[in-house]
Scaffold this motif. Structure first.
Motif, PDB file in Angstrom:
ATOM      1  N   MET A   1       6.651  -1.062  -7.412  1.00 14.74           N
ATOM      2  CA  MET A   1       6.698  -1.597  -6.070  1.00 14.74           C
ATOM      3  C   MET A   1       5.292  -2.099  -5.734  1.00 14.74           C
ATOM      4  N   ALA A   2       5.176  -3.360  -5.511  1.00 16.53           N
ATOM      5  CA  ALA A   2       3.871  -3.963  -5.294  1.00 16.53           C
ATOM      6  C   ALA A   2       3.292  -3.654  -3.911  1.00 16.53           C
ATOM      7  N   ASP A   3       4.128  -3.675  -2.887  1.00 13.74           N
ATOM      8  CA  ASP A   3       3.634  -3.491  -1.525  1.00 13.74           C
ATOM      9  C   ASP A   3       4.602  -2.586  -0.746  1.00 13.74           C
ATOM     10  N   PRO A   4       4.332  -1.275  -0.724  1.00 12.62           N
ATOM     11  CA  PRO A   4       5.245  -0.342  -0.053  1.00 12.62           C
ATOM     12  C   PRO A   4       5.460  -0.640   1.430  1.00 12.62           C
ATOM     13  N   LYS A   5       4.411  -1.093   2.106  1.00  8.64           N
ATOM     14  CA  LYS A   5       4.562  -1.399   3.534  1.00  8.64           C
ATOM     15  C   LYS A   5       5.503  -2.581   3.744  1.00  8.64           C
TER      16      LYS A   5
END
Length: 57
Positions: A1-5
């Motif tokens: 997952m590159a960007d959890p936010k």
């Protein structure tokens, strides 16, 4: 997952949209919303397809 936010935001937007839509038009057919939401969560967090939907309980 590159960007959890970003993933969390996409999931929340989807769930929020579904809730708003169903509260305004509860009688409209939506297809398999359950599969749409869980499928999106699985993809966003990198889980195998149907891993959450086939969980017991």
């Amino acid at each position: 997952m590159a960007d959890p936010k970003a993933s969390a935001l996409r999931i929340l937007v989807l769930v929020d949209g579904v809730l708003v839509r169903t509260s305004m038009r509860g009688d409209a057919p939506y297809g398999d919303v359950h599969a749409l939401v869980w499928g999106t969560v699985e993809r966003e967090v990198g889980m195998p397809n149907r891993s959450l939907r086939s969980a017991p309980g």
